[in-house]
Design a protein around this motif. Structure first.
Motif, mmCIF file in Angstrom:
data_model
loop_
_atom_site.group_PDB
_atom_site.id
_atom_site.type_symbol
_atom_site.label_atom_id
_atom_site.label_comp_id
_atom_site.label_asym_id
_atom_site.label_seq_id
_atom_site.Cartn_x
_atom_site.Cartn_y
_atom_site.Cartn_z
ATOM 1 N N PHE A 20 4.924 -1.798 4.877
ATOM 2 C CA PHE A 20 6.039 -0.857 4.998
ATOM 3 C C PHE A 20 6.587 -0.371 3.659
ATOM 4 C CE2 PHE A 20 6.006 -3.205 9.015
ATOM 5 C CZ PHE A 20 5.895 -2.142 9.895
ATOM 6 N N GLY A 21 6.025 -0.831 2.561
ATOM 7 C CA GLY A 21 6.345 -0.245 1.268
ATOM 8 C C GLY A 21 7.542 -0.838 0.548
ATOM 9 N N PRO A 22 7.881 -0.258 -0.599
ATOM 10 C CA PRO A 22 8.883 -0.841 -1.500
ATOM 11 C C PRO A 22 10.310 -0.828 -0.969
ATOM 12 C CG PRO A 22 8.204 1.341 -2.266
ATOM 13 C CD PRO A 22 7.283 0.975 -1.157
ATOM 14 N N ASN A 23 10.562 -0.135 0.137
ATOM 15 C CA ASN A 23 11.910 -0.149 0.715
ATOM 16 C C ASN A 23 12.113 -1.290 1.699
ATOM 17 O OD1 ASN A 23 12.888 2.095 -0.678
ATOM 18 N ND2 ASN A 23 12.101 3.513 0.851
ATOM 19 N N CYS A 24 11.080 -2.107 1.864
ATOM 20 C CA CYS A 24 11.138 -3.201 2.834
ATOM 21 C C CYS A 24 11.199 -4.549 2.119
ATOM 22 C CB CYS A 24 9.919 -3.147 3.755
ATOM 23 S SG CYS A 24 9.913 -4.399 5.045
ATOM 24 N N GLU A 25 12.348 -5.169 2.185
ATOM 25 C CA GLU A 25 12.510 -6.511 1.604
ATOM 26 C C GLU A 25 12.257 -7.551 2.686
ATOM 27 O OE1 GLU A 25 15.976 -8.201 -1.081
ATOM 28 O OE2 GLU A 25 16.487 -8.482 1.039
ATOM 29 N N VAL A 26 11.476 -8.567 2.356
ATOM 30 C CA VAL A 26 11.200 -9.654 3.293
ATOM 31 C C VAL A 26 11.542 -10.975 2.594
ATOM 32 C CG1 VAL A 26 9.538 -10.638 4.904
ATOM 33 C CG2 VAL A 26 9.275 -8.260 4.163
ATOM 34 N N ASN A 109 14.616 -6.755 5.726
ATOM 35 C CA ASN A 109 15.700 -5.822 5.401
ATOM 36 C C ASN A 109 15.093 -4.511 4.903
ATOM 37 O OD1 ASN A 109 17.778 -7.914 5.760
ATOM 38 N ND2 ASN A 109 16.894 -8.778 3.894
ATOM 39 N N TYR A 110 15.253 -3.456 5.686
ATOM 40 C CA TYR A 110 14.674 -2.172 5.293
ATOM 41 C C TYR A 110 15.776 -1.250 4.794
ATOM 42 C CZ TYR A 110 11.255 1.553 5.125
ATOM 43 O OH TYR A 110 10.400 2.528 4.675
ATOM 44 N N ASP A 111 15.586 -0.739 3.586
ATOM 45 C CA ASP A 111 16.586 0.138 2.979
ATOM 46 C C ASP A 111 16.541 1.519 3.650
ATOM 47 O OD1 ASP A 111 18.298 1.583 1.409
ATOM 48 O OD2 ASP A 111 17.243 1.237 -0.487
ATOM 49 N N ILE A 112 17.593 1.834 4.425
ATOM 50 C CA ILE A 112 17.648 3.127 5.119
ATOM 51 C C ILE A 112 18.750 4.015 4.537
ATOM 52 C CG2 ILE A 112 16.704 2.194 7.267
ATOM 53 C CD1 ILE A 112 19.578 2.199 8.373
#
Length: 214
Positions: A20-26, A109-112
């Protein structure tokens, strides 16, 4: 958590972050460690929240440490906010051992932030003075227009023609009259066919519709 459990969760976190790329923190939290205030044992794209391995738990995770394990439920697709104002779409999954005790937490946590800003801009752009109303159909000719007006009259009543009573049909015909449908050539015949009434009945309903309006 056992080493193999942490290793698997860290592997899964890396896969999700890559997907899901760099906007997706796990984030993976170990709640069985000697220092629960340093619960993060794996994290991908930590730049989103500014956290790293060895940092402490979030509010949701901290509450989990004190809560009754039997009452803990996963929290999915809820909103959180970072200290610097980013808006995140978050999901928190509680990991359990063989006895059902919570021993870890897996968080996404996805940065929206940008998406929310775009959503607000799009909402402002698409808002109209008739928000909530059915969009008007652009027709090619008056025959299509008449068909559309007849469909609208039926939608206004809110039931199939077969279930319409006299008052329902008068309501529909009043709408057609107010919409100028009867200015279209041979519209009366098509309206009669649609509602299953005679020409005499149509004129009678029209008179009643006009009388109620007056």
């Amino acid at each position: 958590m056992k080493e193999n459990e942490i290793s698997f969760c860290a592997q899964l976190a890396k896969a999700i972050a890559r997907q899901f790329g760099p906007n997706c923190e796990v984030v993976v939290h170990d709640l069985c460690g000697a220092e629960p205030e340093h619960s993060i044992v794996a994290i991908e794209n930590g730049h989103i929240s500014g956290r790293r391995v060895g940092d402490g738990p979030s509010h949701v995770v901290w509450e989990a440490l004190k809560a009754d394990p039997g009452k803990l439920e996963d929290r999915l697709a809820y909103l959180t906010r970072t200290e610097d104002g980013k808006i995140l779409k978050s999901s928190t999954v509680f990991l359990r051992d063989a006895d059902g005790n919570v021993n870890g937490v897996f968080s996404i946590n996805y940065d929206i932030t940008m998406m929310k800003a775009m959503e607000d801009q799009l909402r402002a752009f698409t808002e109209t003075e008739t928000s909530g109303a059915e969009p008007e159909t652009i027709t090619h000719n008056v025959n299509d227009l008449l068909d559309e007006l007849i469909r609208q009259s039926a939608r206004l009543v809110g039931k199939p023609v077969a279930l319409m009573n006299k008052d329902d049909k008068i309501k529909a015909i009043r709408f057609l009259n107010d919409s100028g449908a009867f200015l279209i050539t041979k519209s009366g015949l098509r309206v009669c066919n649609f509602f299953g009434i005679s020409k005499y009945t149509l004129y009678s309903y029209l008179d009643e519709a006009k009388g109620e309006k007056e």
